[in-house]
Design an enzyme around this catalytic site. Structure first.
Site, PDB file in Angstrom:
ATOM      1  N   CYS A 177      -4.472  -1.468  -1.790  1.00  0.00           N
ATOM      2  CA  CYS A 177      -4.656  -0.042  -1.998  1.00  0.00           C
ATOM      3  C   CYS A 177      -5.628   0.133  -3.158  1.00  0.00           C
ATOM      4  O   CYS A 177      -5.346  -0.330  -4.274  1.00  0.00           O
ATOM      5  CB  CYS A 177      -3.297   0.574  -2.340  1.00  0.00           C
ATOM      6  SG  CYS A 177      -3.356   2.312  -2.766  1.00  0.00           S
ATOM      7  N   GLU A 215      -1.766   8.406   8.679  1.00  0.00           N
ATOM      8  CA  GLU A 215      -0.306   8.274   8.659  1.00  0.00           C
ATOM      9  C   GLU A 215       0.331   8.831   9.926  1.00  0.00           C
ATOM     10  O   GLU A 215       1.399   8.405  10.328  1.00  0.00           O
ATOM     11  CB  GLU A 215       0.286   8.953   7.416  1.00  0.00           C
ATOM     12  CG  GLU A 215       0.084   8.159   6.134  1.00  0.00           C
ATOM     13  CD  GLU A 215       0.731   6.774   6.144  1.00  0.00           C
ATOM     14  OE1 GLU A 215       1.859   6.642   6.622  1.00  0.00           O
ATOM     15  OE2 GLU A 215       0.063   5.819   5.687  1.00  0.00           O
ATOM     16  N   CYS A 268     -11.021   3.023   0.769  1.00  0.00           N
ATOM     17  CA  CYS A 268      -9.587   3.284   0.903  1.00  0.00           C
ATOM     18  C   CYS A 268      -9.158   2.557   2.166  1.00  0.00           C
ATOM     19  O   CYS A 268      -9.824   2.676   3.208  1.00  0.00           O
ATOM     20  CB  CYS A 268      -9.345   4.787   1.048  1.00  0.00           C
ATOM     21  SG  CYS A 268      -7.654   5.206   1.554  1.00  0.00           S
ATOM     22  N   ASP A 303       0.876  -1.180   0.000  1.00  0.00           N
ATOM     23  CA  ASP A 303       0.000   0.000   0.000  1.00  0.00           C
ATOM     24  C   ASP A 303       0.910   1.225   0.000  1.00  0.00           C
ATOM     25  O   ASP A 303       2.126   1.119   0.219  1.00  0.00           O
ATOM     26  CB  ASP A 303      -0.878  -0.015   1.272  1.00  0.00           C
ATOM     27  CG  ASP A 303      -1.831   1.179   1.329  1.00  0.00           C
ATOM     28  OD1 ASP A 303      -2.280   1.658   0.276  1.00  0.00           O
ATOM     29  OD2 ASP A 303      -2.121   1.661   2.444  1.00  0.00           O
ATOM     30  N   SER A 304       0.294   2.383  -0.200  1.00  0.00           N
ATOM     31  CA  SER A 304       1.064   3.621  -0.087  1.00  0.00           C
ATOM     32  C   SER A 304       1.526   3.836   1.352  1.00  0.00           C
ATOM     33  O   SER A 304       2.478   4.570   1.588  1.00  0.00           O
ATOM     34  CB  SER A 304       0.172   4.791  -0.487  1.00  0.00           C
ATOM     35  OG  SER A 304      -0.941   4.847   0.393  1.00  0.00           O
ATOM     36  N   HIS A 321      -6.843   3.010   4.222  1.00  0.00           N
ATOM     37  CA  HIS A 321      -6.524   3.880   5.366  1.00  0.00           C
ATOM     38  C   HIS A 321      -7.764   4.223   6.199  1.00  0.00           C
ATOM     39  O   HIS A 321      -7.642   4.637   7.350  1.00  0.00           O
ATOM     40  CB  HIS A 321      -5.914   5.200   4.881  1.00  0.00           C
ATOM     41  CG  HIS A 321      -4.459   5.125   4.549  1.00  0.00           C
ATOM     42  ND1 HIS A 321      -3.980   4.588   3.384  1.00  0.00           N
ATOM     43  CD2 HIS A 321      -3.365   5.543   5.240  1.00  0.00           C
ATOM     44  CE1 HIS A 321      -2.650   4.686   3.360  1.00  0.00           C
ATOM     45  NE2 HIS A 321      -2.252   5.255   4.479  1.00  0.00           N
TER      46      HIS A 321
END
Ligand code: DGL
Length: 272
Positions: free
Chosen positions: A70, A148, A180, A7-8, A182
């Site tokens: 992702c 994050e 998403c 994933d990012s 996240h």
């Protein structure tokens, strides 16, 4: 079997976490591209190039299958990755299909990154499954930023989420799709806004189930206590995972401690 998950950033950890629940016997390589997060605000060319680089990295380290954990990278890069590499490569897309099929009449809200919302992949999916035009799309890029920095319950987070939903009448919605990875960390905040009746739907279980099917492995449930980690050594030993941040192995106690905290957060919000 060695499975690469990327994933990012730390969103993909939620997919890995679900895999710990249902495929506890496997080995994993987890890759978070923390140098380039957020993907949701990058160009498709950039995202494709990062995705190719990461896939090659995972292949070099022996990945026998890859999960693009992702939605953003999937919408841009999955076709090209499958064209280039012969191992199984699974992507993720907002779980609109189960949301539409599992509910009737009321509306469905999909939150995702701006790239996922803009790309044809989601438009094509809606075209196929959203016959009655019940789905609304809402970008929430700042949630990636909050995730994050492990800021999940602050007033700023709640204010941001409330503000984004403000133009909509929450009573009209029966489901919120987390498009998403996240966004999984914020389930308690959505609950405050949507109440208990609204379904929160993420794609993690579906992805892990699909992974098991593709690899011909049985889903086997791990004992619940295995997925709550007391310390980082237990986390590493039980989960048989190598962790990387943009190509660098995560070995420091502080970084591993952070991952442990995130796993425990994911465990706590899993059933919200
Ligand atoms: N976690 C990613 C997704 O599922 C993207 C987050 C980002 O980097 O913008 O779309």
């Amino acid at each position: 079997m060695k499975i690469g998950i990327f994933d990012s950033g730390i969103g993909g950890l939620s997919v890995l976490h679900e895999a710990y629940h249902y495929l506890p016997e496997q080995n994993y390589i987890f890759y978070a591209d923390t140098e380039h997060v957020p993907y949701g605000l990058k160009t498709p060319e950039q995202i494709l190039s990062y995705s190719i680089g990461i896939t090659e990295f995972l292949l070099e380290r022996g990945a026998e299958a890859i999960v693009v954990a992702c939605n953003t990278a999937t919408s841009v890069a999955i076709k090209e990755l499958r064209k280039r590499y012969s191992i199984p490569i699974l992507g993720m897309e907002p779980a609109v299909k189960p949301a539409v099929e599992g509910t009737d009449k009321k509306r469905i809200m999909v939150i995702a990154t701006p790239v996922t919302i803009r790309e044809d992949k989601l438009k094509d999916l809606l075209h196929r499954v959203d016959e009655h035009h019940r789905v609304d799309l809402l970008p929430m890029p700042r949630l990636v930023e909050f995730a994050e920095r492990a800021e999940f319950d602050s007033e700023e987070v709640l204010d941001y989420i409330k503000k984004q939903f403000e133009p909509y009448n929450m009573e009209e919605y029966c489901a919120l799709v987390l498009g998403c990875t996240h966004f999984n960390y914020f389930k308690p905040a959505y609950r405050q806004i949507f109440g208990d009746e609204t379904l929160l739907i993420d794609g993690n279980h579906g992805t892990v189930k699909h992974l098991a099917e593709v690899l011909g492995i049985e889903l086997s449930k791990a004992p619940d206590n295995v997925v709550i980690f007391d310390d980082v050594h237990k986390m590493l030993e039980q989960s048989k995972t190598e962790y990387f941040y943009s190509g660098k192995p995560i070995t420091s106690e502080t970084e591993l401690e952070h991952l442990k905290i995130l796993h425990n957060r994911l465990e706590n919000v899993r059933k919200k």
